[in-house]
Design a protein around this motif. Sequence first.
Motif, PDB file in Angstrom:
ATOM      1  N   VAL A   7       0.884  -1.183  -0.196  1.00 36.57           N
ATOM      2  CA  VAL A   7       0.050   0.019  -0.016  1.00 36.57           C
ATOM      3  C   VAL A   7       0.846   0.873   0.226  1.00 36.57           C
ATOM      4  O   VAL A   7       0.319   2.374  -0.599  1.00 36.57           O
ATOM      5  N   GLU A   8       2.185   1.215   0.886  1.00 33.26           N
ATOM      6  CA  GLU A   8       2.958   2.183   0.551  1.00 33.26           C
ATOM      7  C   GLU A   8       3.338   3.042  -0.636  1.00 33.26           C
ATOM      8  O   GLU A   8       3.669   4.045  -0.732  1.00 33.26           O
ATOM      9  N   LYS A   9       3.659   2.106  -1.455  1.00 36.52           N
ATOM     10  CA  LYS A   9       4.109   1.735  -2.611  1.00 36.52           C
ATOM     11  C   LYS A   9       2.757   2.315  -3.621  1.00 36.52           C
ATOM     12  O   LYS A   9       2.714   3.163  -4.587  1.00 36.52           O
ATOM     13  N   LEU A  10       1.647   1.833  -3.422  1.00 37.30           N
ATOM     14  CA  LEU A  10       0.618   1.734  -4.901  1.00 37.30           C
ATOM     15  C   LEU A  10      -0.339   3.140  -4.185  1.00 37.30           C
ATOM     16  O   LEU A  10      -0.061   3.383  -5.300  1.00 37.30           O
ATOM     17  N   TRP A  14      -1.136   4.912  -7.662  1.00 25.89           N
ATOM     18  CA  TRP A  14      -2.265   5.675  -8.194  1.00 25.89           C
ATOM     19  C   TRP A  14      -2.687   7.138  -8.375  1.00 25.89           C
ATOM     20  O   TRP A  14      -3.097   7.488  -9.048  1.00 25.89           O
ATOM     21  N   GLN A  15      -2.605   8.005  -6.663  1.00 25.61           N
ATOM     22  CA  GLN A  15      -2.930   9.108  -7.186  1.00 25.61           C
ATOM     23  C   GLN A  15      -2.114   9.717  -8.808  1.00 25.61           C
ATOM     24  O   GLN A  15      -2.097  10.849  -8.841  1.00 25.61           O
ATOM     25  N   ALA A  16      -0.966   9.123  -8.591  1.00 27.02           N
ATOM     26  CA  ALA A  16       0.234  10.510 -10.110  1.00 27.02           C
ATOM     27  C   ALA A  16      -0.688   9.740 -10.765  1.00 27.02           C
ATOM     28  O   ALA A  16      -1.076  10.160 -11.880  1.00 27.02           O
ATOM     29  N   LEU A  17      -1.235   8.538 -11.012  1.00 27.18           N
ATOM     30  CA  LEU A  17      -1.894   8.267 -12.262  1.00 27.18           C
ATOM     31  C   LEU A  17      -3.457   8.659 -12.494  1.00 27.18           C
ATOM     32  O   LEU A  17      -3.568   9.068 -13.360  1.00 27.18           O
TER      33      LEU A  17
END
Length: 75
Positions: A7-10, A14-17
């Motif tokens: 989750v720390e990477k996801l 996701w926000q950047a996408l």
Amino acid sequence: MNAALDVEKLVPVWQALRSAAPVSHIESESDYDRTTAFLNNLLDLVRDDAGHPLYSLISVVGDLIEAYEIDHEPL
């Protein structure tokens, strides 16, 4: 297969996408218009090049549009 979520990477990815492209559930006509325009831009860029890195994104965006149309088009 049981893939673990990092989750720390996801979350930041996701926000950047989402800030770069309208890739999420379509909830309004303006979302639909924005997502359809995005798909058209993708199609212009990728064309029929199955080796293009964004090729599979066309399917994802198309599925979002199709789901909205099924729910909002009159029978």
